[in-house]
Design a protein around this motif. Structure first.
Motif, PDB file in Angstrom:
ATOM      1  N   LEU A  59      -2.119   2.227 -18.446  1.00 33.84           N
ATOM      2  CA  LEU A  59      -1.171   1.890 -17.385  1.00 33.84           C
ATOM      3  C   LEU A  59      -0.552   3.155 -16.814  1.00 33.84           C
ATOM      4  O   LEU A  59      -0.464   3.327 -15.591  1.00 33.84           O
ATOM      5  CB  LEU A  59      -0.081   0.969 -17.948  1.00 33.84           C
ATOM      6  CG  LEU A  59       0.835   0.259 -16.958  1.00 33.84           C
ATOM      7  CD1 LEU A  59       1.489  -0.939 -17.633  1.00 33.84           C
ATOM      8  CD2 LEU A  59       1.881   1.134 -16.358  1.00 33.84           C
ATOM      9  N   ALA A  60      -0.135   4.068 -17.700  1.00 34.14           N
ATOM     10  CA  ALA A  60       0.491   5.313 -17.253  1.00 34.14           C
ATOM     11  C   ALA A  60      -0.483   6.169 -16.434  1.00 34.14           C
ATOM     12  O   ALA A  60      -0.107   6.755 -15.419  1.00 34.14           O
ATOM     13  CB  ALA A  60       1.018   6.101 -18.450  1.00 34.14           C
ATOM     14  N   ALA A  61      -1.739   6.222 -16.864  1.00 33.82           N
ATOM     15  CA  ALA A  61      -2.742   7.002 -16.130  1.00 33.82           C
ATOM     16  C   ALA A  61      -2.978   6.399 -14.744  1.00 33.82           C
ATOM     17  O   ALA A  61      -3.051   7.124 -13.739  1.00 33.82           O
ATOM     18  CB  ALA A  61      -4.049   7.060 -16.917  1.00 33.82           C
ATOM     19  N   ASP A  62      -3.087   5.081 -14.685  1.00 34.63           N
ATOM     20  CA  ASP A  62      -3.279   4.401 -13.403  1.00 34.63           C
ATOM     21  C   ASP A  62      -2.059   4.608 -12.499  1.00 34.63           C
ATOM     22  O   ASP A  62      -2.181   4.837 -11.298  1.00 34.63           O
ATOM     23  CB  ASP A  62      -3.549   2.924 -13.640  1.00 34.63           C
ATOM     24  CG  ASP A  62      -4.165   2.225 -12.451  1.00 34.63           C
ATOM     25  OD1 ASP A  62      -4.698   2.909 -11.551  1.00 34.63           O
ATOM     26  OD2 ASP A  62      -4.123   0.981 -12.413  1.00 34.63           O
ATOM     27  N   TRP A  63      -0.872   4.516 -13.085  1.00 33.40           N
ATOM     28  CA  TRP A  63       0.379   4.750 -12.357  1.00 33.40           C
ATOM     29  C   TRP A  63       0.399   6.171 -11.782  1.00 33.40           C
ATOM     30  O   TRP A  63       0.738   6.377 -10.621  1.00 33.40           O
ATOM     31  CB  TRP A  63       1.561   4.511 -13.299  1.00 33.40           C
ATOM     32  CG  TRP A  63       2.883   4.896 -12.763  1.00 33.40           C
ATOM     33  CD1 TRP A  63       3.573   6.051 -13.033  1.00 33.40           C
ATOM     34  CD2 TRP A  63       3.713   4.153 -11.857  1.00 33.40           C
ATOM     35  NE1 TRP A  63       4.768   6.059 -12.357  1.00 33.40           N
ATOM     36  CE2 TRP A  63       4.877   4.903 -11.633  1.00 33.40           C
ATOM     37  CE3 TRP A  63       3.576   2.924 -11.227  1.00 33.40           C
ATOM     38  CZ2 TRP A  63       5.897   4.469 -10.811  1.00 33.40           C
ATOM     39  CZ3 TRP A  63       4.599   2.492 -10.407  1.00 33.40           C
ATOM     40  CH2 TRP A  63       5.739   3.261 -10.201  1.00 33.40           C
ATOM     41  N   ASP A  64       0.024   7.146 -12.607  1.00 28.25           N
ATOM     42  CA  ASP A  64       0.028   8.542 -12.160  1.00 28.25           C
ATOM     43  C   ASP A  64      -0.956   8.782 -11.018  1.00 28.25           C
ATOM     44  O   ASP A  64      -0.666   9.548 -10.096  1.00 28.25           O
ATOM     45  CB  ASP A  64      -0.297   9.479 -13.323  1.00 28.25           C
ATOM     46  CG  ASP A  64       0.838   9.572 -14.325  1.00 28.25           C
ATOM     47  OD1 ASP A  64       1.987   9.215 -13.981  1.00 28.25           O
ATOM     48  OD2 ASP A  64       0.578  10.001 -15.473  1.00 28.25           O
ATOM     49  N   GLU A  65      -2.107   8.123 -11.067  1.00 25.56           N
ATOM     50  CA  GLU A  65      -3.102   8.273 -10.002  1.00 25.56           C
ATOM     51  C   GLU A  65      -2.594   7.766  -8.657  1.00 25.56           C
ATOM     52  O   GLU A  65      -3.000   8.250  -7.611  1.00 25.56           O
ATOM     53  CB  GLU A  65      -4.391   7.536 -10.360  1.00 25.56           C
ATOM     54  CG  GLU A  65      -5.213   8.213 -11.416  1.00 25.56           C
ATOM     55  CD  GLU A  65      -6.451   7.408 -11.772  1.00 25.56           C
ATOM     56  OE1 GLU A  65      -6.836   6.501 -11.001  1.00 25.56           O
ATOM     57  OE2 GLU A  65      -7.039   7.686 -12.833  1.00 25.56           O
ATOM     58  N   LEU A  86       8.560   3.139 -18.002  1.00 24.26           N
ATOM     59  CA  LEU A  86       7.233   3.374 -18.565  1.00 24.26           C
ATOM     60  C   LEU A  86       7.300   4.424 -19.677  1.00 24.26           C
ATOM     61  O   LEU A  86       6.715   4.242 -20.752  1.00 24.26           O
ATOM     62  CB  LEU A  86       6.266   3.804 -17.466  1.00 24.26           C
ATOM     63  CG  LEU A  86       4.809   4.006 -17.852  1.00 24.26           C
ATOM     64  CD1 LEU A  86       4.242   2.757 -18.515  1.00 24.26           C
ATOM     65  CD2 LEU A  86       3.996   4.369 -16.629  1.00 24.26           C
ATOM     66  N   THR A  87       8.056   5.476 -19.453  1.00 21.37           N
ATOM     67  CA  THR A  87       8.214   6.517 -20.469  1.00 21.37           C
ATOM     68  C   THR A  87       8.922   5.958 -21.699  1.00 21.37           C
ATOM     69  O   THR A  87       8.527   6.228 -22.839  1.00 21.37           O
ATOM     70  CB  THR A  87       9.004   7.707 -19.892  1.00 21.37           C
ATOM     71  OG1 THR A  87       8.297   8.216 -18.757  1.00 21.37           O
ATOM     72  CG2 THR A  87       9.182   8.804 -20.914  1.00 21.37           C
ATOM     73  N   ARG A  88       9.952   5.154 -21.471  1.00 22.36           N
ATOM     74  CA  ARG A  88      10.682   4.536 -22.579  1.00 22.36           C
ATOM     75  C   ARG A  88       9.762   3.604 -23.370  1.00 22.36           C
ATOM     76  O   ARG A  88       9.785   3.599 -24.606  1.00 22.36           O
ATOM     77  CB  ARG A  88      11.889   3.776 -22.047  1.00 22.36           C
ATOM     78  CG  ARG A  88      12.880   3.409 -23.117  1.00 22.36           C
ATOM     79  CD  ARG A  88      14.129   2.750 -22.580  1.00 22.36           C
ATOM     80  NE  ARG A  88      14.675   3.425 -21.423  1.00 22.36           N
ATOM     81  CZ  ARG A  88      15.257   2.807 -20.406  1.00 22.36           C
ATOM     82  NH1 ARG A  88      15.376   1.497 -20.385  1.00 22.36           N
ATOM     83  NH2 ARG A  88      15.741   3.487 -19.387  1.00 22.36           N
ATOM     84  N   CYS A  89       8.939   2.838 -22.681  1.00 19.94           N
ATOM     85  CA  CYS A  89       8.005   1.925 -23.359  1.00 19.94           C
ATOM     86  C   CYS A  89       7.007   2.700 -24.212  1.00 19.94           C
ATOM     87  O   CYS A  89       6.704   2.297 -25.347  1.00 19.94           O
ATOM     88  CB  CYS A  89       7.260   1.058 -22.352  1.00 19.94           C
ATOM     89  SG  CYS A  89       8.266  -0.239 -21.612  1.00 19.94           S
ATOM     90  N   ARG A  90       6.526   3.805 -23.694  1.00 16.99           N
ATOM     91  CA  ARG A  90       5.565   4.604 -24.453  1.00 16.99           C
ATOM     92  C   ARG A  90       6.214   5.180 -25.710  1.00 16.99           C
ATOM     93  O   ARG A  90       5.601   5.211 -26.773  1.00 16.99           O
ATOM     94  CB  ARG A  90       4.987   5.703 -23.574  1.00 16.99           C
ATOM     95  CG  ARG A  90       4.102   5.151 -22.463  1.00 16.99           C
ATOM     96  CD  ARG A  90       3.631   6.209 -21.527  1.00 16.99           C
ATOM     97  NE  ARG A  90       2.467   6.880 -22.109  1.00 16.99           N
ATOM     98  CZ  ARG A  90       1.890   7.936 -21.561  1.00 16.99           C
ATOM     99  NH1 ARG A  90       2.383   8.446 -20.446  1.00 16.99           N
ATOM    100  NH2 ARG A  90       0.851   8.481 -22.113  1.00 16.99           N
TER     101      ARG A  90
END
Length: 144
Positions: A59-65, A86-90
């Motif tokens: 999810l984070a990679a897709d978000w960053d793209e 997202l960072t908190r979830c990770r």
């Protein structure tokens, strides 16, 4: 006179089409991200932490793209809220505590829904609104 209206009409229709296409593209992104967050929650509930972490990383990679596109069409403060969640979830996923992670994932999904709602075309913006009635004390109350 009709010829003078052709260019403005075509321009408005083109802009409307681009707005609709943008809303649809953003909907595709947010639906995919929301699905990934839901899948992460499913893994967290069953305490399958490696799978949950892989899903969050995807999810984070897709978000960053999508950041360049998102920064063009969405307010930065909205993006910052999603990025923070997202960072908190990770981070919470690494702790292995579903009681802490699940509410944050739910909030992330709500923020993604709100992100989608910002760009969703609505007929309400064009519909005339009924005037509000004012109570004698000067306070207004909802439409009847």
């Amino acid at each position: 006179m009709r010829r003078a209206l052709i260019l403005p009409t075509v321009t408005i229709l083109l802009l409307l089409g681009l707005c609709i296409a943008n809303g649809l593209l953003l909907r595709q992104h947010t639906d995919r991200w929301s699905g990934m967050a839901a899948e992460t929650a499913r893994y967290a509930r069953s305490e399958r932490w490696p799978e949950a972490r892989r899903e969050l990383d995807a999810l984070a990679a897709d978000w960053d793209e999508a950041q360049i596109y998102l920064h063009i069409v969405v307010h930065h403060s909205t993006l910052d809220e999603v990025q923070t969640l997202l960072t908190r979830c990770r981070t919470l996923c690494d702790t292995g505590d579903p009681q802490a992670l699940l509410p944050e994932l739910a909030e992330l999904q709500c923020q993604l829904d709100a992100l989608d709602a910002l760009e969703t075309p609505s007929a309400d913006i064009c519909a005339p609104h009924a005037p509000q009635k004012v109570a004698p004390s000067g306070t207004s109350f909802p439409h009847l």
